[in-house]
Enzyme design. Structure first.
Site, PDB file in Angstrom:
ATOM      1  CG  ASN A 143      -1.808   1.199   1.324  1.00  0.00           C
ATOM      2  OD1 ASN A 143      -1.939   1.969   0.370  1.00  0.00           O
ATOM      3  ND2 ASN A 143      -2.436   1.384   2.468  1.00  0.00           N
ATOM      4  CE  LYS A 162      -0.292   3.176   4.910  1.00  0.00           C
ATOM      5  NZ  LYS A 162      -0.148   3.329   6.376  1.00  0.00           N
ATOM      6  CG  HIS A 196      -5.646   1.568   5.568  1.00  0.00           C
ATOM      7  ND1 HIS A 196      -5.235   2.543   6.442  1.00  0.00           N
ATOM      8  CD2 HIS A 196      -4.579   0.751   5.364  1.00  0.00           C
ATOM      9  CE1 HIS A 196      -3.964   2.326   6.753  1.00  0.00           C
ATOM     10  NE2 HIS A 196      -3.543   1.246   6.111  1.00  0.00           N
ATOM     11  CD  GLU A 234      -3.142   5.469   6.739  1.00  0.00           C
ATOM     12  OE1 GLU A 234      -2.061   5.210   7.278  1.00  0.00           O
ATOM     13  OE2 GLU A 234      -3.328   5.376   5.510  1.00  0.00           O
ATOM     14  CD  GLU A 250      -3.182  -2.459   7.593  1.00  0.00           C
ATOM     15  OE1 GLU A 250      -2.129  -2.620   6.981  1.00  0.00           O
ATOM     16  OE2 GLU A 250      -3.909  -1.468   7.458  1.00  0.00           O
ATOM     17  N   GLY A 300       2.747   2.588  10.719  1.00  0.00           N
ATOM     18  CA  GLY A 300       3.631   3.720  10.489  1.00  0.00           C
ATOM     19  C   GLY A 300       4.346   4.231  11.721  1.00  0.00           C
ATOM     20  CB  SER A 347       5.537  -1.188  11.686  1.00  0.00           C
ATOM     21  OG  SER A 347       5.054   0.124  11.890  1.00  0.00           O
TER      22      SER A 347
END
Length: 247
Positions: A10, A12, A94, A96, A164, A170, A209
């Site tokens: 991904n 992003k 996701h 985010e 996740e 991140g 990560s």
């Protein structure tokens, strides 16, 4: 049935014409484990560039898709447009998108239903925040997200689940191997309530990560069927992650 190992990348909201060209060239020239399914998800602006330049055998995913047919939906991309561009995957749910853009469990489930019913496969994401983890609510939160999906869909064959933990995305923090396997096992157990076949065949990825140093140990866990990789997918190390089963 043996579940085929799956590694998604991904990107992003990262990349440029030149940097993404370099990533594609690295993938095209790499020797990749033929037993692993590889899918990369560049920003929407670069989907065609990647699909046209990337060698066959590696699939491309959008990072989002809308749950309506072509029409007056400014800023969105349709399932029909993805298929027309030979894009056969999308990432949905996701964290985010859920937290920053306020997509509810129901919206994510609706998008997943529309995509899968119209021929696009979905990397469907779930996960808990640090506060929820510390409160011991991880399985409760993930189950709630799964229940919303179950309420909308009946065919799970086009869905790959990505667990996740939000606190590990991140941040450089990674769930321990034991923590990751524990949640993957709980998801697999929940899937048995859908059917034994769905539980046996649905792939569950770990994201958060993931890098070339920790992927080997994670890949050995019985309920971890691959990874959804963030930052490391922009680096040459992504190839090492794809090939982690060979180590």
């Amino acid at each position: 049935m043996a579940r085929k190992f799956f590694v998604g990348g991904n990107f992003k909201m990262n990349g440029s014409l030149s940097s993404i060209k370099e990533i594609v060239n690295n993938l095209n020239n790499a020797t990749l484990d033929a037993t692993v399914e590889v899918v990369v998800a560049p920003p929407a602006l670069y989907l065609l560039q990647v699909r046209e330049a990337l060698r066959s055998g590696i699939e491309v995913a959008a990072q989002n898709v809308f749950d309506k047919p072509n029409g007056a939906y400014t800023g969105e991309i349709s399932v029909e447009q993805l298929k027309d561009s030979k894009i056969h995957w999308t990432i949905l749910g996701h964290s985010e998108r859920r937290t920053i853009l306020r997509e509810s469990d129901e919206i994510v489930a609706s998008k997943t239903k529309y995509a899968t019913e119209n021929g696009v496969s979905v990397i469907w994401c779930c996960g808990e925040s640090l506060e929820e983890r510390e409160a011991g609510r991880t399985v409760e939160v993930v189950t709630r997200q799964l229940e919303a999906l179950k309420a909308k869909i009946s065919d799970w064959s086009r869905i790959v689940i990505a667990y996740e933990p939000i606190w590990a995305i991140g941040t450089g923090k990674v769930a321990t191997t034991e923590q990751a396997q524990e949640v993957h096992k709980a998801i697999r157990g929940w899937l048995t309530g859908v059917s034994a076949k769905v539980a046996d065949e649905t792939r569950i990825l770990y994201g958060g990560s993931v890098n070339e140093k920790n992927c080997g140990e994670l890949s050995k866990q019985p309920d971890i069927d691959g990874f959804l990789v963030g930052g490391a997918s922009l680096k040459p190390a992504f190839i090492d992650i794809v090939n982690c089963l060979q180590k």
